[in-house]
Every structure is written in C-alpha cells, then in structure tokens.
Scaffold this motif. Structure first.
Motif, PDB file in Angstrom:
ATOM      1  N   UNK A  50      24.289  58.418  77.618  1.00  0.00           N
ATOM      2  CA  UNK A  50      23.672  57.169  78.037  1.00  0.00           C
ATOM      3  C   UNK A  50      22.200  57.077  77.709  1.00  0.00           C
ATOM      4  N   UNK A  51      21.728  57.900  76.771  1.00  0.00           N
ATOM      5  CA  UNK A  51      20.310  57.889  76.408  1.00  0.00           C
ATOM      6  C   UNK A  51      20.007  56.938  75.252  1.00  0.00           C
ATOM      7  N   UNK A  52      20.971  56.134  74.867  1.00  0.00           N
ATOM      8  CA  UNK A  52      20.763  55.162  73.803  1.00  0.00           C
ATOM      9  C   UNK A  52      20.988  53.758  74.359  1.00  0.00           C
ATOM     10  N   UNK A  53      20.463  52.786  73.682  1.00  0.00           N
ATOM     11  CA  UNK A  53      20.668  51.394  74.104  1.00  0.00           C
ATOM     12  C   UNK A  53      20.678  50.518  72.862  1.00  0.00           C
ATOM     13  N   UNK A  54      21.440  49.443  72.894  1.00  0.00           N
ATOM     14  CA  UNK A  54      21.507  48.563  71.723  1.00  0.00           C
ATOM     15  C   UNK A  54      20.208  47.796  71.528  1.00  0.00           C
ATOM     16  N   UNK A  55      19.979  47.350  70.301  1.00  0.00           N
ATOM     17  CA  UNK A  55      18.839  46.484  70.007  1.00  0.00           C
ATOM     18  C   UNK A  55      19.023  45.154  70.727  1.00  0.00           C
ATOM     19  N   UNK A  56      17.926  44.425  70.973  1.00  0.00           N
ATOM     20  CA  UNK A  56      18.036  43.143  71.693  1.00  0.00           C
ATOM     21  C   UNK A  56      19.042  42.184  71.080  1.00  0.00           C
ATOM     22  N   UNK A  57      19.146  42.131  69.757  1.00  0.00           N
ATOM     23  CA  UNK A  57      20.073  41.184  69.142  1.00  0.00           C
ATOM     24  C   UNK A  57      21.512  41.545  69.478  1.00  0.00           C
ATOM     25  N   UNK A  58      21.844  42.845  69.441  1.00  0.00           N
ATOM     26  CA  UNK A  58      23.215  43.240  69.725  1.00  0.00           C
ATOM     27  C   UNK A  58      23.515  43.131  71.212  1.00  0.00           C
ATOM     28  N   UNK A  59      22.536  43.432  72.060  1.00  0.00           N
ATOM     29  CA  UNK A  59      22.730  43.266  73.500  1.00  0.00           C
ATOM     30  C   UNK A  59      23.020  41.799  73.836  1.00  0.00           C
ATOM     31  N   UNK A  60      22.333  40.902  73.145  1.00  0.00           N
ATOM     32  CA  UNK A  60      22.570  39.470  73.349  1.00  0.00           C
ATOM     33  C   UNK A  60      23.972  39.090  72.892  1.00  0.00           C
ATOM     34  N   UNK A  61      24.372  39.585  71.731  1.00  0.00           N
ATOM     35  CA  UNK A  61      25.714  39.278  71.237  1.00  0.00           C
ATOM     36  C   UNK A  61      26.771  39.800  72.197  1.00  0.00           C
ATOM     37  N   UNK A  62      26.546  40.959  72.789  1.00  0.00           N
ATOM     38  CA  UNK A  62      27.514  41.514  73.735  1.00  0.00           C
ATOM     39  C   UNK A  62      27.683  40.612  74.954  1.00  0.00           C
ATOM     40  N   UNK A  63      26.594  39.981  75.377  1.00  0.00           N
ATOM     41  CA  UNK A  63      26.650  39.078  76.524  1.00  0.00           C
ATOM     42  C   UNK A  63      27.338  37.764  76.176  1.00  0.00           C
ATOM     43  N   UNK A  64      27.187  37.342  74.936  1.00  0.00           N
ATOM     44  CA  UNK A  64      27.633  36.004  74.539  1.00  0.00           C
ATOM     45  C   UNK A  64      29.045  36.002  73.951  1.00  0.00           C
ATOM     46  N   UNK A  65      29.420  37.065  73.271  1.00  0.00           N
ATOM     47  CA  UNK A  65      30.673  37.079  72.522  1.00  0.00           C
ATOM     48  C   UNK A  65      31.521  38.310  72.863  1.00  0.00           C
ATOM     49  N   UNK A  66      32.766  38.231  72.480  1.00  0.00           N
ATOM     50  CA  UNK A  66      33.649  39.400  72.507  1.00  0.00           C
ATOM     51  C   UNK A  66      33.490  40.068  71.149  1.00  0.00           C
ATOM     52  N   UNK A  67      32.486  40.949  71.036  1.00  0.00           N
ATOM     53  CA  UNK A  67      32.096  41.495  69.747  1.00  0.00           C
ATOM     54  C   UNK A  67      32.450  42.975  69.656  1.00  0.00           C
ATOM     55  N   UNK A  68      32.902  43.379  68.484  1.00  0.00           N
ATOM     56  CA  UNK A  68      33.237  44.778  68.243  1.00  0.00           C
ATOM     57  C   UNK A  68      32.683  45.180  66.888  1.00  0.00           C
ATOM     58  N   UNK A  69      32.005  46.325  66.851  1.00  0.00           N
ATOM     59  CA  UNK A  69      31.518  46.877  65.585  1.00  0.00           C
ATOM     60  C   UNK A  69      32.654  47.641  64.926  1.00  0.00           C
ATOM     61  N   UNK A  70      32.865  47.389  63.634  1.00  0.00           N
ATOM     62  CA  UNK A  70      33.983  48.006  62.924  1.00  0.00           C
ATOM     63  C   UNK A  70      33.484  48.717  61.675  1.00  0.00           C
ATOM     64  N   UNK A  71      34.254  49.696  61.242  1.00  0.00           N
ATOM     65  CA  UNK A  71      33.966  50.423  60.005  1.00  0.00           C
ATOM     66  C   UNK A  71      34.873  49.977  58.867  1.00  0.00           C
ATOM     67  N   UNK A  72      35.897  49.200  59.201  1.00  0.00           N
ATOM     68  CA  UNK A  72      36.861  48.747  58.197  1.00  0.00           C
ATOM     69  C   UNK A  72      37.463  47.424  58.648  1.00  0.00           C
ATOM     70  N   UNK A  73      37.921  46.640  57.672  1.00  0.00           N
ATOM     71  CA  UNK A  73      38.584  45.376  57.974  1.00  0.00           C
ATOM     72  C   UNK A  73      40.080  45.438  57.662  1.00  0.00           C
TER      73      UNK A  73
END
Length: 261
Positions: free
Chosen positions: A59-82
C-alpha cells in the motif's frame, strides 16, 4: 515561452457533439452503471513511477491524479492485452501512450472499432514526461508513440513537432484547457491509403476524429497533458462542475465517443 493554440468545437466535425447537449454530456455520471473502459498505457499513472509488486501489496503506492479520477468516474481496468476485448462489454478503450503492442492486439483493436467500438487514443511523438528510471527500464514511459501501423491503416500519420512547437503549448477547448509540451501533429494520408475510413483534423492538426467502419476514434497527438504537474490552476469549467483540465478534457472525449452520432 508558452505558445497558445485555440481549438474551436465547430472546427472538428463530429467531435465533442455531446458537449452541446447537457443530457448527453452528463450521461456517464447519471447512469447507475458507469461506463466500462479498458486502458492500455506505458505512463506511470496507475501505481506511480517505479512501483514494485512489494510496494503495491504494502500500500505504499498511489495512482496519479488522472487515474484516481478515472477510477471514481468509470469502471476502468488497466490491461496488457486486448485478446478478450471482443465480447467484454467494454464501452470505450483508451490507449494512452501504450507500450509496443503485439500485432494481434492491434488487429483486435481495429476489428473491435470497425464493429462499432469507440477508442480514445493519446499518442505522443515527443513525450517529455520526467522520469527517474534509467534507460532500458521497462517501466519507463515510451518517448515516442508506436501506433503507426494502426494509424496508417486508418489513414493517419503521426508527426513530431517542429522546433517552434517543441516547447510549452496551451490548448483551449470548450470547458477545458490543457497545458502540455512537445505536442505532435497528425497528417491525412492519400485517399488510397485510408481503407474507406474518414478522419477529420482539428485546427493545428493536433487532433483527429475518425469514423472507422461502424465505430469511431478520437486521436490526440499528445499524452504529456495527463501529467498533473502541467495542469493549469483552474479547477472547474465556467458552465459545469467538470474539472477544467486533463480530467475534464478526457471526460469530454469519452462522453462524445459514447453518446455522439
């Protein structure tokens, strides 16, 4: 010296249509189910720069403000493949200076958009994102976008900024202002190279709106604007409670892709 470039909504046909309609603009926030987004990126916005598995688990890391905002606004998932994109129920995919993509992933994105999918692509030919990570570290963000095969298939070419455009740039959109650096441009390829896809360029050629088969894509030749160190002081736009920076601008793009014609 900061250069200033203005982009008017009327200039880019088909882009930001949802901005004109309050009902459409707020659709993603009013719906009980948030939009489902898949994100692929090389930028250090998900766990912060240099994050390790140990630091993430502790728990010593935290997302950047842009990604934290996206997490609040959307159902977002970071992926390595499509590879599982088709049939996933994803509303919009976001490619934000993604790492080198496998040919199969590029083909999957193209096929998904042609079938009616929506894509927001932020690809920077001269990323100026400061990093402490050494050269060769796989966690470093890409300094230049590697989406040429996909863009060329859609009739676009990503170009580096000339000397005059390699410094700071401020772009004005309706409801959002972004400060960035080294923004690139997009060029339309000859008609025979476009595979019947139709793209319209913005003022200064920094953005394109493309109709690809049954789907749509918005492409911006920049990704540095996601770095909160560059965000202007304004926190909200004049006509809504939407943030008037990179957060609000990506909202505008995503709303338009999801709700636009």
């Amino acid at each position: 010296m900061l250069q200033r470039t203005r982009l008017g909504l009327a200039i880019l046909a088909g882009v930001l249509l949802a901005q004109c309609s309050p009902a459409a603009t707020n659709a993603s926030t009013e719906n009980s189910v948030p939009l489902k987004i898949q994100l692929m990126t090389s930028l250090p916005i998900i766990w912060g720069e240099g994050a390790s598995m140990q630091s993430i688990l502790s728990g010593r890391t935290s997302p950047a403000p842009i990604y934290a905002y996206w997490q609040q606004k959307y159902d977002i998932a970071a992926v390595d493949s499509f590879e599982t994109l088709d049939g996933s129920g994803t509303d919009v995919i976001v490619l934000a200076q993604p790492p080198a993509m496998a040919p199969a992933d590029i083909a999957a994105v193209d096929a998904w958009v042609r079938a009616g999918g929506k894509a927001l692509i932020l690809t920077d030919p001269m990323l100026l994102w400061h990093t402490h990570l050494p050269l060769g570290d796989k966690r470093r963000p890409l300094t230049s976008g590697l989406l040429s095969p996909l863009l060329e298939h859609w009739g676009l070419e990503l170009q580096e900024p000339d000397e005059a455009g390699s410094g700071g740039v401020e772009l004005d959109f309706a409801g959002a202002t972004i400060s960035t650096a080294g923004i690139g441009t997009l060029k339309l390829l000859p008609n025979e190279a476009r595979d019947n896809d139709q793209c319209t360029l913005s003022v200064a050629n920094v953005m394109a709106s493309c109709v690809v088969g049954k789907g749509r894509a918005i492409i911006l030749a920049d990704a540095d604007f996601l770095n909160h160190d560059l965000w202007p002081d304004a926190t909200t736009s004049e006509d809504s409670d939407r943030p008037a920076d990179a957060r609000g601008l990506t909202d505008i793009f995503i709303d338009d892709l999801h709700n636009g014609l």
